[in-house]
Design an enzyme around this catalytic site. Structure first.
Site, PDB file in Angstrom:
ATOM      1  N   CYS B  86     -17.752   0.409   4.802  1.00  0.00           N
ATOM      2  CA  CYS B  86     -17.936   1.197   3.590  1.00  0.00           C
ATOM      3  C   CYS B  86     -17.365   0.466   2.374  1.00  0.00           C
ATOM      4  O   CYS B  86     -17.893  -0.553   1.972  1.00  0.00           O
ATOM      5  CB  CYS B  86     -17.339   2.592   3.779  1.00  0.00           C
ATOM      6  SG  CYS B  86     -17.928   3.795   2.583  1.00  0.00           S
ATOM      7  N   HIS B 203     -19.510   4.600   9.308  1.00  0.00           N
ATOM      8  CA  HIS B 203     -18.105   4.568   9.710  1.00  0.00           C
ATOM      9  C   HIS B 203     -17.957   4.666  11.231  1.00  0.00           C
ATOM     10  O   HIS B 203     -17.844   5.772  11.766  1.00  0.00           O
ATOM     11  CB  HIS B 203     -17.363   5.751   9.089  1.00  0.00           C
ATOM     12  CG  HIS B 203     -17.099   5.624   7.632  1.00  0.00           C
ATOM     13  ND1 HIS B 203     -15.929   5.088   7.125  1.00  0.00           N
ATOM     14  CD2 HIS B 203     -17.843   5.959   6.553  1.00  0.00           C
ATOM     15  CE1 HIS B 203     -15.967   5.104   5.799  1.00  0.00           C
ATOM     16  NE2 HIS B 203     -17.128   5.638   5.426  1.00  0.00           N
ATOM     17  N   GLU B 205     -15.395   4.210  12.954  1.00  0.00           N
ATOM     18  CA  GLU B 205     -14.099   4.800  13.319  1.00  0.00           C
ATOM     19  C   GLU B 205     -14.153   6.323  13.311  1.00  0.00           C
ATOM     20  O   GLU B 205     -13.279   6.981  13.847  1.00  0.00           O
ATOM     21  CB  GLU B 205     -12.989   4.264  12.400  1.00  0.00           C
ATOM     22  CG  GLU B 205     -12.851   4.926  11.030  1.00  0.00           C
ATOM     23  CD  GLU B 205     -13.883   4.457   9.999  1.00  0.00           C
ATOM     24  OE1 GLU B 205     -14.858   3.788  10.386  1.00  0.00           O
ATOM     25  OE2 GLU B 205     -13.710   4.789   8.801  1.00  0.00           O
TER      26      GLU B 205
END
Lengths: 736, 229
Positions: B86, B203, B205
């Site tokens: 990002c 993302h 994560e």
């Protein structure tokens, strides 16, 4: 400078109040700076002068409450040495004048209230009310407010996980923006806003002070008129990046032993933070306005004291530790300096290069501020509003069409366009994403989660503020319950019209009485909140809107977290509760018959309590597959929403018992204390046993499955029809 | 394996990356302040998401001047694995470690939702745990994810197999509707020519734990760890 009549009026003080100012100063006239200080501290916004008397009745204590009202935010114990810190606050007036910055700084302010207590903000919620969609400003306000909330919260890295948005004519001239933040803190890291230790240094940290927001609190204590547009300069401008730095720096400094107390500079800026910190400690405070870091040259002490520039904190450090504190703030690139000290004078003293320019007893600005017992009278239009003859309401022939209209209505349709602009997943704790009854976030390092929601049906409050206030609390608790949580405590944001109108004060008093009864019955104390009066324009006051922000504890996140969506073909759909023949105040009545009328649904708190208890026991015993509260739009909307699991839509076939009911009341009535759950067939006996304990009515009404929602011979709609109706109303409206 | 997680003043996914690396994947992880100048002892560098300097100016345009970025450049040149997620992707582009730019989203709004992303190749240190053309559901959360580069650069990326992720439908089709932000060629993530620097808007994560209901992103961390073993 001699104080003139005009000056007093401009500062929002009555002649009577001015007389009291002079008394508090021992017979001396105030100077211009002092007049400004009295003006903001005695404003409705800061002093709660019309509401205090009534607020005192709310229950604020409970076994889990670690901090009730009076601090920057309330705190509850959630076990494992952890505490949840939360509060909700309004930013209505600024948002109406300048939606982006008004909403953004509302979010910034409430986050500061939470992290000033030592907590890291972990979730934001908001409650938004706009005027009718056809009103020219509505689109502009919606677009700006949502962008402002997103702009601030996203940059801070705090997920915006839940909220509500309503549209109604009563907000045409005065939108509502209520922002709530929930934070987490270890017990031993809790900080308070207190200026103790005579001689300790008072330090200023954060952004420099500019001329923005001067007299914001006074503006928020007045009604809107044609000149409100001219008040744009009193709306503050937010800088979320500065606040992010301030957050990280504060959390870092909280790990050290150098800090005595800390408080955010919110409404009424440096003045209120200084005065309140001194007041809590029973001390005095002395600051030199010349030492305050400024954005512009030539700012007067008056401007410095009343500025509402954002992203600033006032803190009291231990003497001798100034440099240690400063180092941490400098690391984050923030302004930091000593601007004064704690004194034993009990005076709020401001110097300008050493010369005294303000000297007022702290007490005169806090406890001894005026309190009013405003006249209260039930409005004479109330009888007319609640009268409703059901026999005169024709039941529409095409009930499929009614359901589709309700699903597509502005107040029921999907809020996706709004929440997709908010980063609702950052921090990787959002277990239940926006769109279900309550948001659920996990508490890392424990098995637990926090469920949270904001709720208010202001149409109910308009029709019967007592019942409306009680339902707001009950529904918030119900939303927590169906999500797998135990309702713990709440914060409120009480949005009303002018307290100078006896009818508004009646609404206020009744709402609070209703809330109190529900809080007591459901065991959810009020641990903080905010009152926003004067929400009206030259024509009319808003509907009374006591918004409830509630937090609940999910003891075992993995086992108890429950969503509203049906899951597997063949699951039984079970209806808990009872539908009455009532239609007053419903969304159906508004959408299909154009009426805001009748008594809102009856709320029996004993039944409500038993229902929620049964639902929680069933969830913790592991037999509940989905659970969804019945609210606006009735059981038909509840069932339709339960079919719309994101990416996994599934139908249902339902047979409701309609012997005694009108078919519109059966489908769209909003009777309280009702929940629709789904379970495995084998678990039915267990659910019956659980419900029997509190005599909770329970009925199997159908099965999950298929590609349509069918209810008796009344409703037969495909999943595609349902989801199309529900999905895009707001998006289409804003992109038009 | 030891991961460095770079912390710019406005990073806000730093904790999330740390959490996944350390507690989900069981690897070593350390925060590295952006004013530090050394990455000695680290095996992989993550530039996390966030708003490094508030992003009032072009995203990542100030962060690239942070002292640590020179060292990230050296680390990458020496073949070290660098993952920019990002805002991290935006910074890598601004720093010239990846080509192209990330412009304001097509709809001019911040957008946060799960999107489908197609893995273009499993022949990469970042994707070996996936299958070719596998479709992952991973969240995006950005206002500036609209990838743009000159036709020559795009051709070069395509010819060298540097486009590692594209927005697609759940079935893997590349349609304009599946593209959340208007990126050229539905590009969601690219590597440098040597394949050791990856930037992507989604993302991973946020999609690495069952508790969050999504583990589609975990393969990226598994791949990195496998490549190092």
């Amino acid at each position: 400078m001699t104080i003139t009549k005009e000056m007093i009026e401009e500062h929002g003080l009555t002649p009577e109040e001015y007389k009291r100012v002079v008394e508090h100063l021992g017979g001396r006239e105030p100077n211009y700076n002092e007049l400004g200080v009295f003006s903001v501290m005695w404003s409705e916004h800061c002093s709660y002068k019309s509401s205090r008397k009534h607020l005192g009745k709310l229950p604020t204590e409970g076994p889990a409450v670690m901090q009730g009202p009076g601090e920057n935010a309330g705190i509850i114990d959630i076990g494992d040495g952890m505490a949840a810190v939360f509060k909700m606050e309004s930013h209505n007036h600024p948002s109406f004048i300048e939606p982006y910055e008004g909403a953004a700084t509302g979010v910034g302010g409430i986050m500061r209230d939470v992290f000033t207590m030592g907590a890291r903000p972990v979730a934001n919620l908001n409650s938004l009310r706009f005027g009718a969609p056809g009103e020219p400003r509505t689109k502009y306000l919606l677009d700006g407010v949502v962008a402002g909330i997103a702009g601030y919260g996203n940059c801070m890295g705090v997920p915006t996980v839940g909220g509500e948005a309503y549209f109604h004519d009563s907000y045409n001239g005065n939108c509502l923006v209520n922002a709530m933040t929930v934070g987490l803190v270890k017990h031993e890291r809790i900080f308070k806003g207190t200026a103790s230790g005579i001689g300790n240094p008072v330090m200023y940290v954060g952004s420099r002070t500019g001329r923005d927001g001067i007299h914001g609190a006074t503006m928020a204590s007045d009604v809107f008129d044609e000149s409100s547009e001219e008040k744009r300069p009193t709306v503050q401008v937010g800088d979320p990046f500065q606040e992010k730095l301030l957050l990280e720096a504060c959390l870092e400094v909280f790990k050290t032993p150098y800090i005595v107390g800390i408080q955010d500079m919110g409404a009424a800026g440096l003045t209120s933070s200084g005065v309140e910190m001194a007041s809590r400690a029973g001390n005095g405070i002395e600051i030199d306005s010349a030492l305050v870091p400024k954005r512009e040259e030539g700012m007067t002490p008056y401007e410095v004291l009343l500025s509402e520039s954002q992203e600033r904190m006032l803190l009291v450090a231990h003497k001798g530790r100034e440099e240690d504190v400063a180092k941490i703030f400098r690391k984050w690139g923030l302004e930091v300096c000593v601007i004064g000290k704690v004194t034993d004078t009990n005076m709020f003293t401001v110097l300008d290069n050493g010369e005294v320019v303000v000297n007022i007893p702290v007490d005169a600005l806090t406890d001894a501020a005026p309190k009013y017992d405003r006249p209260i009278a039930r409005p004479d239009w109330q009888d007319e509003a609640v009268s409703l003859d059901l026999d005169e309401i024709t039941i529409p022939e095409d009930l499929n069409d009614v359901l589709l209209k309700l699903l597509a209505s502005f107040n029921i349709s999907s809020r996706r366009w709004i929440y997709e602009q908010y980063d609702h997943m950052v921090r990787t704790d959002t277990v239940v994403l926006p769109g279900s009854d309550a948001a659920v976030i996990r508490v890392k390092g424990t098995k637990k989660g926090l469920a949270m929601t904001v709720d208010c049906n202001s149409r109910y409050c308009y029709l019967d503020p007592f019942t409306g206030g009680a339902i707001a609390v009950a529904e918030a608790a119900r939303n927590i319950t169906v999500s797998g949580g135990r309702p713990m405590a709440l914060t409120d944001c009480l949005n009303f019209g002018s307290p100078e109108r006896p009818g508004v004060m009646w609404q206020f008093e009744q709402s609070l009485l209703g809330m109190t009864e529900a809080c007591n019955a459901l065991g959810t104390p009020v641990i903080g909140g905010n009152v926003s009066f004067y929400n009206e324009n030259s024509e009319t006051a808003i509907y009374p809107t006591p918004t409830i922000g509630m937090v609940g504890l999910v003891d075992d996140l993995e086992a108890h977290t429950t969503r509203q969506w049906f899951r597997d073909e063949g699951d039984l759909i079970v209806f808990m509760g009872e539908t009455l023949d009532e239609l007053g105040g419903t969304e159906y009545l508004k959408i299909s018959h154009g009426m805001d009328r009748g008594m809102p649904p009856v709320l029996d708190l004993e039944k409500e309590k038993n229902l929620q208890e049964a639902c929680r026991v069933a969830i913790t015993s592991g037999i509940i597959r989905s659970a969804h509260d019945c609210s606006e739009g009735g059981i038909a909307v509840t069932l339709a929403e339960s079919c719309l699991a994101p990416g996994a839509e599934i139908g249902a076939v339902v047979e409701l018992d309609e012997v005694a009911l009108r078919s519109d009341a059966m489908l769209f009535g909003e009777s309280q204390s009702r929940i629709v759950v789904s379970i495995k067939e084998a678990d039915l006996d267990e659910l019956k046993k659980i419900a029997a304990v509190g005599n909770v009515p329970l009925k199997v009404i159908g099965k999950v499955g298929g590609k349509a929602l069918k209810i008796n011979d009344k409703i037969d709609l495909s999943l595609i029809q349902i989801s199309d109706a529900h999905a895009n109303t707001i998006e289409r409206f804003v992109s038009k | 394996m030891k991961f460095a997680i770079i912390v710019f003043p406005g990073s806000n996914c730093d904790h999330d990356c740390y959490h996944v690396v350390k507690h989900v994947m069981g690897q070593e992880a350390e925060y590295v302040w952006h004013k530090d100048c050394s990455l000695e002892g680290f095996d992989c560098v993550i530039l996390p998401g966030g708003f490094s300097y508030g992003d009032y100016l072009r995203t990542g345009s100030i962060a690239r001047f942070s002292p640590i970025m020179a060292e990230v450049g050296r680390f990458a040149a020496a073949g070290g694995l660098v993952l920019g997620i990002c805002n991290g992707f935006q910074i890598l582009c601004e720093a010239g470690l990846l080509p192209g730019v990330l412009m304001r989203n097509r709809a001019l709004k911040f957008i946060c939702k799960n999107v489908d992303v197609r893995v273009e190749s499993s022949q990469s240190a970042f994707t070996s745990a996936y299958k070719d053309n596998e479709v992952l559901s991973i969240p995006v959360a950005h206002a500036d994810g609209n990838y743009f580069a000159s036709p020559e650069t795009i051709k070069e990326l395509e010819d060298n197999g540097c486009v590692l992720f594209r927005y697609s439908t759940a079935k893997g089709d590349l349609s304009p509707e599946a593209n959340p932000n208007g990126s050229l060629g539905n590009i969601a993530g690219i590597t440098n020519a040597t394949g050791n620097v990856l930037g992507l808007m989604p993302h991973p994560e946020r999609a690495s734990e069952l508790a969050l209901g999504n583990t589609d992103g975990k393969g990226m961390f598994e791949s990195i760890i496998t490549s190092f073993a």
